[in-house]
Design an enzyme around this catalytic site. Sequence first.
Site, PDB file in Angstrom:
ATOM      1  N   LYS A  47       1.057  -1.251  -0.096  1.00 42.78           N
ATOM      2  CA  LYS A  47      -0.267  -0.404   0.167  1.00 42.78           C
ATOM      3  C   LYS A  47       0.729   1.186   0.324  1.00 42.78           C
ATOM      4  O   LYS A  47       1.987   1.470   0.448  1.00 42.78           O
ATOM      5  CB  LYS A  47      -0.833  -0.187   1.182  1.00 42.78           C
ATOM      6  CG  LYS A  47      -1.753   1.023   1.558  1.00 42.78           C
ATOM      7  CD  LYS A  47      -3.005   1.024   0.988  1.00 42.78           C
ATOM      8  CE  LYS A  47      -4.238   2.451   1.341  1.00 42.78           C
ATOM      9  NZ  LYS A  47      -4.451   2.762   0.043  1.00 42.78           N
ATOM     10  N   ASN A  71     -13.733   3.660  -4.977  1.00 49.14           N
ATOM     11  CA  ASN A  71     -12.713   3.101  -4.154  1.00 49.14           C
ATOM     12  C   ASN A  71     -12.676   5.183  -3.796  1.00 49.14           C
ATOM     13  O   ASN A  71     -12.077   5.647  -4.402  1.00 49.14           O
ATOM     14  CB  ASN A  71     -11.615   2.375  -3.468  1.00 49.14           C
ATOM     15  CG  ASN A  71     -10.525   2.530  -4.019  1.00 49.14           C
ATOM     16  OD1 ASN A  71     -10.046   3.758  -3.177  1.00 49.14           O
ATOM     17  ND2 ASN A  71      -9.597   3.048  -5.407  1.00 49.14           N
ATOM     18  N   ILE A  73     -10.507   5.788  -0.937  1.00 50.27           N
ATOM     19  CA  ILE A  73      -9.871   5.497   0.996  1.00 50.27           C
ATOM     20  C   ILE A  73      -9.081   6.648   1.133  1.00 50.27           C
ATOM     21  O   ILE A  73      -8.658   6.735   2.632  1.00 50.27           O
ATOM     22  CB  ILE A  73      -8.709   4.316   0.695  1.00 50.27           C
ATOM     23  CG1 ILE A  73      -9.841   2.874  -0.182  1.00 50.27           C
ATOM     24  CG2 ILE A  73      -8.423   3.939   1.879  1.00 50.27           C
ATOM     25  CD1 ILE A  73     -10.246   2.054   0.617  1.00 50.27           C
ATOM     26  N   GLY A  74      -8.027   7.552  -0.051  1.00 45.61           N
ATOM     27  CA  GLY A  74      -7.387   8.596   0.745  1.00 45.61           C
ATOM     28  C   GLY A  74      -6.500   7.957   0.880  1.00 45.61           C
ATOM     29  O   GLY A  74      -5.533   8.756   1.577  1.00 45.61           O
ATOM     30  N   ASN A 128       3.489   7.142  -7.121  1.00 44.95           N
ATOM     31  CA  ASN A 128       2.076   7.135  -7.061  1.00 44.95           C
ATOM     32  C   ASN A 128       2.056   8.629  -7.180  1.00 44.95           C
ATOM     33  O   ASN A 128       1.368   9.413  -6.743  1.00 44.95           O
ATOM     34  CB  ASN A 128       1.396   6.519  -6.073  1.00 44.95           C
ATOM     35  CG  ASN A 128      -0.166   6.579  -5.694  1.00 44.95           C
ATOM     36  OD1 ASN A 128      -0.407   7.399  -7.391  1.00 44.95           O
ATOM     37  ND2 ASN A 128      -1.034   5.985  -4.908  1.00 44.95           N
ATOM     38  N   CYS A 131      -3.509   9.630  -7.673  1.00 40.91           N
ATOM     39  CA  CYS A 131      -4.015   8.886  -6.798  1.00 40.91           C
ATOM     40  C   CYS A 131      -4.990  10.018  -6.968  1.00 40.91           C
ATOM     41  O   CYS A 131      -5.057  10.767  -6.475  1.00 40.91           O
ATOM     42  CB  CYS A 131      -3.903   9.006  -5.529  1.00 40.91           C
ATOM     43  SG  CYS A 131      -5.140   8.271  -4.283  1.00 40.91           S
ATOM     44  N   LYS A 165       3.765   5.269 -11.571  1.00 37.43           N
ATOM     45  CA  LYS A 165       2.317   5.624 -12.159  1.00 37.43           C
ATOM     46  C   LYS A 165       1.468   6.781 -12.097  1.00 37.43           C
ATOM     47  O   LYS A 165       1.293   7.442 -11.790  1.00 37.43           O
ATOM     48  CB  LYS A 165       1.817   4.263 -10.481  1.00 37.43           C
ATOM     49  CG  LYS A 165       0.353   3.922 -11.026  1.00 37.43           C
ATOM     50  CD  LYS A 165       0.031   3.210  -9.471  1.00 37.43           C
ATOM     51  CE  LYS A 165      -0.702   2.212  -9.569  1.00 37.43           C
ATOM     52  NZ  LYS A 165      -1.839   1.429  -8.718  1.00 37.43           N
ATOM     53  N   GLY A 245      -8.141  -3.311 -14.431  1.00 33.93           N
ATOM     54  CA  GLY A 245      -9.062  -4.602 -14.997  1.00 33.93           C
ATOM     55  C   GLY A 245      -8.506  -6.405 -15.018  1.00 33.93           C
ATOM     56  O   GLY A 245      -8.997  -6.915 -15.589  1.00 33.93           O
TER      57      GLY A 245
HETATM   58  C1  LIG Z   1      -9.308  -0.316  -2.457  1.00 32.24           C
HETATM   59  C2  LIG Z   1      -8.795   0.386  -3.898  1.00 32.24           C
HETATM   60  C3  LIG Z   1      -7.142   0.606  -2.667  1.00 32.24           C
HETATM   61  C4  LIG Z   1      -6.121   1.060  -3.778  1.00 32.24           C
HETATM   62  N1  LIG Z   1      -5.066   1.924  -3.473  1.00 32.24           N
HETATM   63  C5  LIG Z   1      -3.513   2.217  -4.134  1.00 32.24           C
HETATM   64  C6  LIG Z   1      -2.713   2.597  -3.443  1.00 32.24           C
HETATM   65  O1  LIG Z   1      -2.472   3.184  -2.035  1.00 32.24           O
HETATM   66  N2  LIG Z   1      -1.833   3.123  -4.213  1.00 32.24           N
HETATM   67  C7  LIG Z   1      -1.571   3.208  -5.588  1.00 32.24           C
HETATM   68  O2  LIG Z   1      -0.361   2.651  -6.509  1.00 32.24           O
HETATM   69  N3  LIG Z   1      -2.658   2.105  -5.780  1.00 32.24           N
HETATM   70  C8  LIG Z   1      -4.027   2.043  -5.132  1.00 32.24           C
HETATM   71  N4  LIG Z   1      -5.154   1.361  -5.751  1.00 32.24           N
HETATM   72  C9  LIG Z   1      -4.985   0.994  -7.014  1.00 32.24           C
HETATM   73  C10 LIG Z   1      -3.943   0.019  -7.921  1.00 32.24           C
HETATM   74  O3  LIG Z   1      -3.441  -0.846  -7.325  1.00 32.24           O
HETATM   75  C11 LIG Z   1      -5.076  -0.290  -9.415  1.00 32.24           C
HETATM   76  O4  LIG Z   1      -4.145   0.862 -10.354  1.00 32.24           O
HETATM   77  C12 LIG Z   1      -6.087  -0.231  -9.592  1.00 32.24           C
HETATM   78  O5  LIG Z   1      -6.983  -0.856  -9.117  1.00 32.24           O
HETATM   79  C13 LIG Z   1      -6.480  -0.756 -11.219  1.00 32.24           C
HETATM   80  O6  LIG Z   1      -6.379  -1.719 -11.351  1.00 32.24           O
HETATM   81  P1  LIG Z   1      -7.538  -3.162 -11.121  1.00 32.24           P
HETATM   82  O7  LIG Z   1      -7.970  -2.685 -12.033  1.00 32.24           O
HETATM   83  O8  LIG Z   1      -6.940  -4.491 -11.329  1.00 32.24           O
HETATM   84  O9  LIG Z   1      -7.821  -3.053  -9.834  1.00 32.24           O
HETATM   85  C14 LIG Z   1      -6.048   0.721  -4.614  1.00 32.24           C
HETATM   86  C15 LIG Z   1      -7.592   0.105  -5.400  1.00 32.24           C
HETATM   87  C16 LIG Z   1      -8.287   0.068  -4.194  1.00 32.24           C
HETATM   88  C17 LIG Z   1      -9.649  -0.833  -5.239  1.00 32.24           C
END
Ligand SMILES: Cc1cc2nc3c(=O)[nH]c(=O)nc-3n(C[C@H](O)[C@H](O)[C@H](O)COP(=O)(O)O)c2cc1C
Length: 305
Positions: A47, A71, A73-74, A128, A131, A165, A245
């Site tokens: 995270k 989401n 979350i912040g 990151n 965000c 990212k 995805g």
């Molecule tokens: C609940 C949740 C928390 C996330 N927290 C972070 C984070 O702390 N840092 C980050 O770079 N991406 C965060 N992401 C983004 C994911 O790493 C990912 O880039 C994004 O969900 C797209 O991929 P997916 O469609 O496979 O989920 C979060 C995603 C979700 C669903």
Amino acid sequence: MAHVSLSTSLGDLGLRTPLIAASGTVGGVWEWAEIADVSRYGAAVAKSASPTPWAGRPAPRVAPTEVGMLNGIGIQNPGIEKWTGVMEPRISGTAVPIWGSAVAGDADGFALVAKDLDSAGVTAVEVNLSCPNLEDGEMFSFSASRSRQVIESVSAAVGLPVGAKLSPNTPDIVGVAAACAEAGADFLVLTNTALGFGLSIRDRMPLLSGGVGGYSGPGLKPISLRCVYEVSRALPGIPIVGCGGVVHGRDVVEYLVAGASAVEAGTIHLAEPRAGSRIIRELEREMRRLGAETVHEIVGTVGEW
Ligand SMILES: Cc1cc2nc3c(=O)[nH]c(=O)nc-3n(C[C@H](O)[C@H](O)[C@H](O)COP(=O)(O)O)c2cc1C
């Protein structure tokens, strides 16, 4: 049956498989590693951590949608000092290379976090820049000059591979990607969540306390694939990690063929924490079907009409 080799690389950084667990969806990695077969992953990203503790947003901060989820979350996290205290003793004993993820409000903050992640023993640092849940609004990855400044500062602070990212909402994603590459990024992660919004018609209220949040899951795939496709064609020299995805092995193949050298999966872990073993089994089957013996031979092989 033909042997399939899954090893791949992002520049000098070797990965035993192209599958990476995405930040924020497998906690600090070590606790998830107690239930999942992490040997099937090339890496897992913890995270995001910030210079000081961030409380995150109040509930509700996750919501399902017809396809995928929102989401907001912040980036709730205990701050890098506490992060290091918990993670440092666990990193070497976890059976998958752990990457750190840095988030901050300015370039110096990113560098400070990255330095501490490096000292804690992570294998690579993701920056990151994307965000969607920060209070001050604009994402770093919306601006080539702000992104450049952050990546320059992180690259100067650490000796580890650095990944930028980016958001799928980045205007001129090729321009921002080029700025990150010039500033010293060793690879790009394309992408993070897309900006999204949902509401309840019964309550006439947003689904998330923060209103707009990050959309992830299967509906994100064509959007992130577009970013991988365009950036890999425009900037063939910079390694790309696709993200968005991924649910099945064939999704991984799509990202590889579009130009990524590795692929992250996020949201799927919330519903299926052990998804990696299945995804890798499916990936091996898909590669055999395509007659591919190595990951390398299918990367960026998408043709033109
Ligand atoms: C609940 C949740 C928390 C996330 N927290 C972070 C984070 O702390 N840092 C980050 O770079 N991406 C965060 N992401 C983004 C994911 O790493 C990912 O880039 C994004 O969900 C797209 O991929 P997916 O469609 O496979 O989920 C979060 C995603 C979700 C669903």
